[in-house]
Motif scaffolding. Structure first.
Motif, PDB file in Angstrom:
ATOM      1  N   SER A   1      42.834  71.277  98.558  1.00 24.58           N
ATOM      2  CA  SER A   1      44.007  71.953  98.108  1.00 24.58           C
ATOM      3  C   SER A   1      45.161  70.530  97.159  1.00 24.58           C
ATOM      4  O   SER A   1      46.294  70.767  96.545  1.00 24.58           O
ATOM      5  CB  SER A   1      44.736  71.410  99.602  1.00 24.58           C
ATOM      6  N   ASP A   2      43.818  69.756  96.761  1.00 23.52           N
ATOM      7  CA  ASP A   2      44.684  68.885  95.509  1.00 23.52           C
ATOM      8  C   ASP A   2      46.171  68.900  95.742  1.00 23.52           C
ATOM      9  O   ASP A   2      47.515  68.724  95.442  1.00 23.52           O
ATOM     10  CB  ASP A   2      45.206  69.710  94.130  1.00 23.52           C
ATOM     11  N   TRP A   3      45.955  67.589  96.715  1.00 21.65           N
ATOM     12  CA  TRP A   3      47.746  67.072  96.834  1.00 21.65           C
ATOM     13  C   TRP A   3      48.693  66.324  96.294  1.00 21.65           C
ATOM     14  O   TRP A   3      49.527  65.955  96.648  1.00 21.65           O
ATOM     15  CB  TRP A   3      47.884  66.173  98.466  1.00 21.65           C
ATOM     16  N   ALA A   4      48.118  65.579  94.898  1.00 19.94           N
ATOM     17  CA  ALA A   4      48.001  64.488  94.061  1.00 19.94           C
ATOM     18  C   ALA A   4      48.949  65.432  93.603  1.00 19.94           C
ATOM     19  O   ALA A   4      49.628  64.932  92.715  1.00 19.94           O
ATOM     20  CB  ALA A   4      47.304  63.890  93.982  1.00 19.94           C
ATOM     21  N   TYR A   5      48.680  66.779  93.041  1.00 20.79           N
ATOM     22  CA  TYR A   5      49.305  67.399  91.979  1.00 20.79           C
ATOM     23  C   TYR A   5      50.826  68.424  93.272  1.00 20.79           C
ATOM     24  O   TYR A   5      51.656  68.442  92.555  1.00 20.79           O
ATOM     25  CB  TYR A   5      49.075  68.214  91.487  1.00 20.79           C
ATOM     26  N   SER A   6      50.710  68.199  93.760  1.00 19.00           N
ATOM     27  CA  SER A   6      51.697  69.323  95.174  1.00 19.00           C
ATOM     28  C   SER A   6      52.868  67.989  94.495  1.00 19.00           C
ATOM     29  O   SER A   6      54.293  69.484  95.030  1.00 19.00           O
ATOM     30  CB  SER A   6      51.485  68.631  96.763  1.00 19.00           C
ATOM     31  N   TRP A   7      53.361  67.312  94.154  1.00 21.96           N
ATOM     32  CA  TRP A   7      54.468  66.686  94.421  1.00 21.96           C
ATOM     33  C   TRP A   7      55.573  67.747  92.962  1.00 21.96           C
ATOM     34  O   TRP A   7      56.558  67.612  93.320  1.00 21.96           O
ATOM     35  CB  TRP A   7      54.748  65.115  94.365  1.00 21.96           C
ATOM     36  N   VAL A   8      54.760  67.556  92.112  1.00 19.83           N
ATOM     37  CA  VAL A   8      55.360  68.087  91.186  1.00 19.83           C
ATOM     38  C   VAL A   8      56.152  69.514  90.984  1.00 19.83           C
ATOM     39  O   VAL A   8      57.510  69.270  90.441  1.00 19.83           O
ATOM     40  CB  VAL A   8      53.710  68.351  89.634  1.00 19.83           C
ATOM     41  N   PRO A   9      55.016  70.949  91.679  1.00 13.46           N
ATOM     42  CA  PRO A   9      56.054  72.272  91.351  1.00 13.46           C
ATOM     43  C   PRO A   9      56.466  71.580  92.972  1.00 13.46           C
ATOM     44  O   PRO A   9      57.675  73.415  92.954  1.00 13.46           O
ATOM     45  CB  PRO A   9      55.103  73.012  92.685  1.00 13.46           C
ATOM     46  N   ILE A  10      58.015  70.160  93.272  1.00 11.01           N
ATOM     47  CA  ILE A  10      58.817  70.340  93.924  1.00 11.01           C
ATOM     48  C   ILE A  10      59.828  69.333  92.957  1.00 11.01           C
ATOM     49  O   ILE A  10      60.946  70.058  92.765  1.00 11.01           O
ATOM     50  CB  ILE A  10      58.462  69.561  95.315  1.00 11.01           C
ATOM     51  N   VAL A  11      59.052  68.110  92.930  1.00  9.36           N
ATOM     52  CA  VAL A  11      60.545  67.726  92.174  1.00  9.36           C
ATOM     53  C   VAL A  11      61.205  68.505  90.619  1.00  9.36           C
ATOM     54  O   VAL A  11      62.236  68.366  90.100  1.00  9.36           O
ATOM     55  CB  VAL A  11      59.972  66.020  91.796  1.00  9.36           C
ATOM     56  N   GLY A  12      59.734  68.883  90.154  1.00 13.06           N
ATOM     57  CA  GLY A  12      60.493  69.785  88.492  1.00 13.06           C
ATOM     58  C   GLY A  12      61.375  71.186  88.945  1.00 13.06           C
ATOM     59  O   GLY A  12      62.469  71.029  88.335  1.00 13.06           O
ATOM     60  N   PRO A  13      60.812  71.520  90.584  1.00  7.63           N
ATOM     61  CA  PRO A  13      61.724  72.701  89.765  1.00  7.63           C
ATOM     62  C   PRO A  13      63.281  72.536  90.508  1.00  7.63           C
ATOM     63  O   PRO A  13      64.245  72.685  89.807  1.00  7.63           O
ATOM     64  CB  PRO A  13      61.416  73.793  91.032  1.00  7.63           C
ATOM     65  N   MET A  14      63.249  71.526  91.810  1.00  6.74           N
ATOM     66  CA  MET A  14      64.637  70.702  91.698  1.00  6.74           C
ATOM     67  C   MET A  14      65.557  69.963  90.757  1.00  6.74           C
ATOM     68  O   MET A  14      66.519  70.310  90.563  1.00  6.74           O
ATOM     69  CB  MET A  14      64.608  69.669  93.222  1.00  6.74           C
TER      70      MET A  14
END
Length: 238
Positions: free
Chosen positions: A211-224
């Protein structure tokens, strides 16, 4: 159903519909033996834009139809939402996104088994960068969400005929997708990415990979971050 409970349920049902239509167009384009397979990025961008608009039309009579935690935080910062509703809205949005992703898995159930491309399967649920460069990927998500939230706030300063403002929002999503979607798939919405990514992780999807959890923070931090910056700029503008 009225009041805060109606608004919270509106965020759930609206985000669910958003994901059904948005992830649905990704499934249609990406999965083998789909009649829309290979129809391309413009179809995906239009599908997401119309998905946002239709979800807002369907759920908007119940509440503000943010359907996006970044928008919810921005509206709380500007005083357009009670702070006490921020977490209930975000929880409802996340649950709606997960349920929407499950429904797409069911709708395309036979197609997972005939699709061997694990990236295409994950791309039906969550975003991924075209080139993995975390600073650049975050910047893209910041910029896309900045334009989204600044546009939503600026729209409140304009007069629209009844219901036309929702189509304007759909047009804004379309513009962002066509112009800024290429590098990261334009999540611009933490629930849109994280909810379906969780569904991808837990569902027994044929041929799925990680599920590519290594990337999953980007679509959270960037939009916020993009939403917060948009509010600060908007407050200077007005």
């Amino acid at each position: 159903m009225t009041g805060d409970m109606a608004a919270i349920f509106g965020e759930f049902i609206g985000t669910m519909i958003l994901i059904v239509l948005g992830s649905g167009v990704c499934a249609a384009v990406n999965l083998n033996k789909s009649k829309a397979q290979g129809s391309g990025w413009i179809v995906i961008a239009f599908g997401w834009a119309m998905g946002v608009a239709m979800a807002a039309y369907i759920s908007g009579f119940m509440g503000p139809a943010h359907l996006n935690p970044a928008v919810t935080v921005a509206m709380a910062m500007t005083g357009n939402l009670e702070v006490g509703l921020v977490f209930p809205f975000i929880i409802a949005q996340m649950l709606g996104a997960i349920v929407g992703a499950v429904l797409i898995w069911l709708a395309y159930l036979p197609h997972w088994a005939v699709t061997e491309d694990q990236d295409a399967i994950l791309g039906t649920f969550a975003t991924a960068p075209a080139i993995r460069n975390y600073p650049a990927n975050v910047m893209t998500e910041i910029l896309g969400t900045f334009i989204l939230v600044l546009g939503l706030l600026a729209f409140t300063q304009n007069e629209f005929a009844g219901g036309v403002n929702v189509l304007a929002v759909g047009g804004l999503i379309l513009a962002i997708g066509l112009s800024l979607g290429g590098p990261t798939g334009y999540a611009i919405n933490p629930a849109r990415d994280l909810g379906p990514r969780i569904a991808h992780a837990i569902l027994p999807i044929a041929n799925k990979g990680g599920s590519d959890w290594a990337y999953s923070w980007v679509p959270i931090v960037g939009p916020m971050l993009g939403a917060v910056i948009a509010v600060l700029v908007y407050q200077v503008m007005v």
